[in-house]
Scaffold this active site. Structure first.
Site: not given
Length: 320
Positions: A92, A201
């Site tokens: 990430s 996400h």
């Protein structure tokens, strides 16, 4: 050799403080990040409180700062001579750190990008009441099948395929409340609500995706000196234009960590160094592939011990 950089959730109060105290190259990183942000993020990193450090707008640049400071000390001490890093990757927000480490992004650009990214993600989170839940003992195929075959009220999507029996779900509050019943007869052993401020996400982050993409138009990204393994595609990416598009898309896409590790392993690379706070990625890698060549370097407490272990295994690594 793989260099990997951790993401949100790895933060803790005091991370990087010993490096700041001992090495001027580390202080330069923290001081530059403070200057770019126009505030003393370093004071928060070193002193807390953890509740404030965990806020998205603080955690993302904080983790990146500690990781880059650690890398700078590694370079300064020449503990890993040579140039044998085959891939870089991050989980990430760690992907931004990886791009900074390879010279594709300057530190200033990375900090500014993370400021926009974190603020945009926070704003998107305020528009929907949601969060994230980790499923432990879960296999990705089983989770996918259950989600596809069930009528769920609200949004419920796979956010992270972390491997090793760990899958993270993002969604609206009402959808996440259904998960215990959905997975009661599955291989899932435990559900843990993550301490994050939104359903990252997932498609619920679409407003953030658009803001990041627009801001990226004014950011220069060059070709990385070491190939990046993308969170979105789980394969190597080198084209700056493609990387830009993927950075924005990452906000709304599944982090394919398991696939990323398997991709790198399939190319004969199984020596893995996590650079930054904690050992989250190192532990995940050990559950995905069979390798003893895994280490993590994050502060003075483990810096030299881990360095000696890795050097003893003839892991010649380095970035210039």
């Amino acid at each position: 050799m793989i260099f990997a950089f951790p993401g949100q959730g790895s933060q803790f109060v005091g991370m990087g403080k010993s490096l700041y105290s001992e090495f001027s190259v580390a202080r330069q990183v923290f001081d530059e990040v403070d200057s770019i942000l126009g505030r003393k993020l370093s004071h928060l990193i070193f002193n807390g409180p953890i509740e404030e450090l965990t806020i998205t707008e603080n955690a993302q640049p904080a983790i990146m700062a500690v990781s880059i400071a650690t890398l700078r000390v590694m370079e300064h001490k020449s503990l890993f001579p040579g140039h044998n890093v085959k891939y870089v990757c991050g989980h990430s927000v760690g992907e931004y750190t990886a791009l900074c480490a390879t010279g594709a992004l300057t530190l200033e650009s990375a900090v500014k990008l993370l400021k926009v990214r974190s603020e945009a993600m926070h704003e998107a989170s305020l528009k929907c009441k949601g969060g994230m839940v980790a499923l432990l003992g879960a296999e990705i195929s089983e989770v996918e099948d259950i989600l596809k075959s069930t009528q769920i009220d609200g949004v419920c999507e796979i956010a992270n395929d972390n491997g090793g029996g760990q899958v993270v779900i993002s969604g609206t509050a009402e959808a996440l409340e259904m998960l215990p019943d959905l997975f009661k007869n599955s291989s899932v052993k435990k559900l843990i609500k993550l301490q994050v401020s939104g359903p990252f996400h997932s498609s619920l982050m679409k407003p953030a995706d658009e803001k990041v993409l627009k801001f990226l138009e004014g950011i220069k990204i060059t070709r990385p000196i070491v190939p990046l393994i993308s969170n979105v595609t789980a394969k190597e990416e080198n084209d700056p234009k493609v990387i830009k598009a993927l950075l924005a898309k990452q906000v709304i896409s599944r982090v394919k960590w398991r696939e990323m590790v398997l991709y790198m392993a399939s190319r004969g690379i199984n020596k893995f160094v996590e650079i930054g706070p904690n050992k989250v990625l190192s532990n995940l890698v050990k559950r995905i592939i069979s390798t003893k060549s895994v280490g993590s370097i994050g502060d003075m407490d483990n810096f030299f011990n881990e360095s000696l272990i890795l050097t003893a295994e003839n892991l010649k690594v380095g970035l210039s």
